[in-house]
Scaffold this motif. Structure first.
Motif: not given
Length: 356
Positions: A240-269
């Motif tokens: 019946d496919g009543h629910a998609y088994m979603s997986a939520l992926w989180y990251m510590n925001n301070d670690v993410f924002m401490d990266m330079p923009e070019e590395l944040r782009r790599v992480v997002v990709d």
């Protein structure tokens, strides 16, 4: 006694070794990320993490390193692990909506039945602005410490499975004891379909099927066969496919924002590559799982469109419950439902173009 040749060989080897060590130090990562999934290496979560690790390490030229921790060695459950992300002892974590609902109740919107029609719709929704809205809310509620990076898949779709008989309509679920997680929305769904919700720990489910403590569950086929539930008497699966088994992926925001923009782009990709890997993995793994289910004597039933509509109609009280009992429930229901409808329209336009 060493000859000159031998001495030169030793010196050369020493210099080479020192060069390797110095090279390793020179290339030491600027950011070391600890990534946790409370599952095992047979799971889609691991498939996604391997892709993520390879992508970010190579595309950052070694400036980012990822250490993968499968299981519970760093933290044991959704609340504990999300708190670890907040505190910074874990950098990346994946949870189901049920695993995060104690901290962020509105993520249960992902468990609303029959809103997402199929894989194409779900994948379109989760690569769009709905995920960004959810990210903003989790950031706000966590004091800007927990950043939702992406939503993937972990196990395909939830379907009703049981030990008793073929289920073709909601009436066939009447009175069955169906295992649920300790989360309100899945229990409301089971009640709305006339069955009896029975919270059972995952590790106890095999024995519970054997002893009749429960007679059914809401699982994907890879989980069913991975746990060998057919050996415990689980023989009937209704797709019946009543629910998609979603997986939520989180990251510590301070670690993410401490990266330079070019590395944040790599992480997002990297998380985009991870998402695509987890979208694909259950599709491939389900082929062998369905084959194994049939060989074990299992019976699959695919509801007709009319029968599936009966399930969807019977489940409508769950939407009301969510909107009345979850803060901003109406907002989140509308956001997901609207995103699903937009995805359906986009896909229909693609059909119109591609089928000519």
């Amino acid at each position: 006694m060493f000859t000159k040749t031998k001495i030169n060989s030793v010196v050369a080897a020493t210099l080479i070794g020192a060069g390797v060590m110095l090279s390793g130090l020179a290339q030491a990562a600027d950011f070391n990320l600890r990534a946790v999934a409370n599952s095992n290496e047979n799971d889609e979560d691991y498939d996604g993490l391997v892709v993520f690790k390879d992508f970010v390490e190579s595309h950052s030229n070694g400036k980012i390193a990822v250490d993968i921790y499968m299981g519970t060695q760093l933290c044991g459950n959704g609340v504990e692990c999300l708190e670890a992300v907040e505190y910074g002892s874990v950098d990346i974590y994946i949870s189901t909506s049920g695993g995060a609902s104690a901290m962020y109740p509105y993520v249960q919107v992902l468990d609303l039945p029959y809103v997402l029609r199929d894989d194409r719709v779900a994948e379109e929704v989760f690569t769009g602005d709905f995920t960004r809205e959810l990210r903003a809310q989790i950031l706000e509620d966590s004091g800007d410490t927990v950043r939702l990076m992406t939503i993937g898949n972990t196990g395909g779709w939830r379907n009703f499975a049981n030990t008793q008989h073929t289920v073709k309509t909601p009436e066939d679920l009447d009175g069955l004891k169906i295992r649920t997680v300790v989360s309100d929305l899945p229990q409301e769904l089971v009640r709305s379909l006339g069955a009896s919700p029975t919270p059972i720990p995952w590790g106890d489910l095999f024995t519970s099927f054997q002893t009749g403590v429960v007679e059914g569950s809401k699982n994907g086929i890879t989980d069913i066969m991975g746990m060998k539930f057919t050996d415990a008497g689980l023989k009937y699966v209704t797709l019946d496919g009543h629910a998609y088994m979603s997986a939520l992926w989180y990251m510590n925001n301070d670690v993410f924002m401490d990266m330079p923009e070019e590395l944040r782009r790599v992480v997002v990709d990297g998380f985009s590559a991870l998402q695509q890997a987890t979208f694909a993995s259950p599709k491939r793994k389900s082929i062998a799982a369905y084959e194994a289910f049939g060989k074990a004597g299992g019976e699959l039933y695919v509801p007709s469109p009319e029968e599936k509509e009966q399930f969807a109609d019977a489940a409508k009280p769950v939407y009301t419950w969510f909107q009345e009992n979850i803060q901003d429930g109406e907002k989140w229901y509308n956001l997901l439902n609207d995103a699903a409808k937009e995805a359906e329209q986009k896909i229909q336009a693609e059909y119109d173009a591609d089928l000519k």
